[in-house]
Motif scaffolding. Structure first.
Motif: not given
Length: 620
Positions: A79-100
């Protein structure tokens, strides 16, 4: 937020064994690390998502280890192994929110338009374009007074002033500001509205403001004949602050250097301090200053434009200086000049002038005047023929009146000269040079110029004659002091040892003088015949000879000094030191004592040694 089974990437492993020999080269893929988020297909090596709704905001990076094993994955396979680095890209799934939910800002009422009050910012878990914001005021009683703009760099909302604030009118404003994402993904609208709202409270602070005038500018009118200290208008200003401080008025003297106007410091009434003249200056533009008495630094300015209205205070006058002529052979009722007039005053309906001869000469005048009723008048001859030898000039007074109120009139004079003319009426000769050159200089000016030219010529002639006289003067000028009779000269003799300075034989024998010997110090212009003087005998005393020649030279200014007689003259009998001349010493039989020369100082030391030594030699 990808669905389960979404393709990520495909990995491929190679085996150097012969694929035709059993299962030695048959590779099977499996996942050793990365579950439960991802899975891999055993035959193809395709990595897919295995978990629903993975959230980048919770975890962004994943490391997946894939194993490839030959022999179909059975025991004993390699057997042989390899490492795959996976990054999640952003989508607009969060609305803006005022802290106050609410903000409060304070702003002074003196804040100028477009100035910034404060900044607000809504948070958004997304990144990049999905986190961009837009701010807007959706409602509130200050929506006309304030605005909000978005800072694209920081994604902040900047609250600004749109109009000037007034603490005395309104001290507090409330705004509702909305923040939203401009780039919304329709797939995630179910997550809620992608916007948020906050409340902003703005408090206006009081500031000590300068006085405010009731108008931005004032326009006043005044007649030019008003008396001094007449009020022509009033300016008003108030203190906009609650304290309502009293106001003091003044005129900016840089705008009224002549101090024509003044102002009441208490009520703002503007009045005249000097007489006005519309013909000199129609408009006066001044600046009035209003300042608080308690705080003079708080002041404001307003322009005041003052128009001077016309009053009929100027009499009409001729449009030009009239000087005309009449021919000696003129006939009666002949037109010789047309007159016109001007008036410095203003007339809205147009000027109307009337012309007439002065009453004192109206009946006895040699000329008549006709008013043309169009602001002009004509001068006609009253009789046939004029004689310039009897009267070469007539002065005709003309009265000009206007029709304004009060009526103004003036008496102008027309100069009429009598001249000789030909049959066609063309002037041939006249005493008035100005008629030939009507645009030239007057007679008096021409006479003055001629006098100046004559004086200049006389000065030049006198100067030339003086220079000529100086050329004839001898180089040796005798003194006028009769006490000394010493003649000045510019040549220094060489003493007794200089035998070339003079010839004593000439003095003893006057007949040896050359009759035709001329002067050598100047160039002779006219040859004068030498004067023949009586011959003096050889035994004549030198003193008598010199005196006789001196007298002759004094009486005859043309006789030049042909010899050295004028240079070595006899100095007279009045000298205390007596004569030092060697000429007299020749005629003296007795010995002289020169010891006194040693008492005259070092300047006469040489002379004392010469004569003192001679005496000592004689004694020895």
């Amino acid at each position: 937020m990808s669905d389960v089974g979404t393709f990520v990437v495909q990995v491929t492993a190679t085996d150097a064994d012969d694929p035709t020999y059993g299962n030695s080269a048959r590779v099977v893929y499996s996942i050793l690390q990365g579950q439960p988020y991802f899975s891999v297909e055993s035959e193809s090596g395709i990595i897919k998502t295995a978990l629903l709704n993975m959230d980048r905001e919770n975890r962004e990076q994943y490391q997946v280890v894939i194993q490839a094993k030959d022999m179909g994955g059975q025991m004993g396979g390699l057997s042989g192994t390899t490492t795959v680095n996976i990054t999640l890209t952003d989508v607009n799934d969060n609305p803006p929110r005022f802290p106050q939910s609410a903000y409060q800002f304070k702003i002074p009422e003196s804040a100028p338009p477009d100035s910034s009050i404060g900044r607000i910012k809504a948070s958004d878990a997304d990144v990049g374009q999905n986190a961009e914001m837009e701010y807007s005021i959706i409602e509130g009683d200050g929506s006309e007074m304030f605005g909000v703009i978005t800072d694209k760099e920081t994604q902040e909302g900047i609250i600004t002033v749109k109009k000037a604030l007034d603490f005395e009118k309104k001290r507090q404003f409330t705004l509702k500001v909305e923040s939203s994402n401009p780039h919304v993904d329709p797939r995630f609208l179910y997550l809620g509205p992608f916007k948020d709202i906050t409340t902003i409270r703005i408090v206006v602070e009081d500031v000590d403001e300068p006085p405010v005038f009731s108008r931005p500018a004032y326009v006043l009118e005044v007649k030019e004949d008003v008396q001094l200290n007449t009020v022509i208008g009033t300016v008003t200003a108030r203190d906009p602050d609650i304290a309502k401080n009293p106001i003091k008025y003044s005129v900016d003297r840089h705008t009224d250097m002549d101090r024509i106007f003044n102002i009441d410091s208490g009520n703002g009434s503007i009045f005249t301090s000097k007489l006005l003249d519309r013909e000199t200056l129609l408009w006066h533009n001044i600046t009035v200053i209003a300042s608080e008495i308690n705080n003079p630094k708080e002041s404001s300015r307003v322009p005041v434009f003052i128009k001077v209205l016309d009053v009929n205070d100027n009499a009409p006058e001729f449009a030009m200086f009239y000087e005309t002529f009449v021919c000696e052979n003129a006939k009666a009722e002949q037109l010789i000049q047309t007159l016109s007039a001007v008036d410095k005053d203003d007339s809205f309906g147009g000027h109307k002038f009337s012309f007439s001869l002065a009453p004192e000469i109206a009946s006895s005048s040699n000329f008549t005047l006709q008013d043309n009723r169009d602001n002009t008048a004509a001068i006609f001859t009253r009789r046939n023929r004029y004689n310039r030898h009897e009267m070469n000039m007539y002065l005709l007074p003309v009265v000009i009146s206007d029709n304004d109120y009060p009526i103004q009139s003036s008496t102008e004079t027309v100069t009429i000269r009598v001249c000789a003319c030909d049959q066609r009426g063309k002037m041939l000769s006249c005493n008035a040079e100005a008629l030939i050159h009507p645009t030239g200089l007057s007679t008096g000016a021409l006479i003055a110029i001629l006098l100046c030219i004559v004086i200049l010529l006389v000065t030049v002639v006198l100067f030339a004659a003086l220079r000529r006289q100086r050329k004839k003067e001898p180089l040796i000028i005798s003194k006028e002091d009769i006490r000394d009779n010493i003649v000045s000269y510019n040549d220094e003799g060489g003493g007794e040892e200089d035998t070339q300075a003079f010839d004593i034989g000439t003095l003893r024998n006057p007949e040896a003088i050359e009759d035709n010997k001329l002067r050598r110090d100047i160039v002779p212009e006219t040859l004068f015949m030498p004067r023949r003087t009586p011959v003096v005998r050889d035994n004549t005393d030198v003193r008598d000879f010199i005196s006789q020649r001196l007298k002759e030279n004094d009486l005859d200014p043309t006789a030049p000094p042909y010899d050295s007689l004028a240079t070595y003259a006899y100095e007279g009998n009045g000298s205390v030191a007596e004569s030092l001349s060697s000429l007299e010493s020749v005629t003296t039989d007795g010995d002289q004592d020169y010891d006194y020369l040693s008492d005259w100082g070092p300047r006469f030391k040489k002379l004392a040694d010469m004569y003192g030594g001679a005496d000592s030699d004689k004694d020895s």
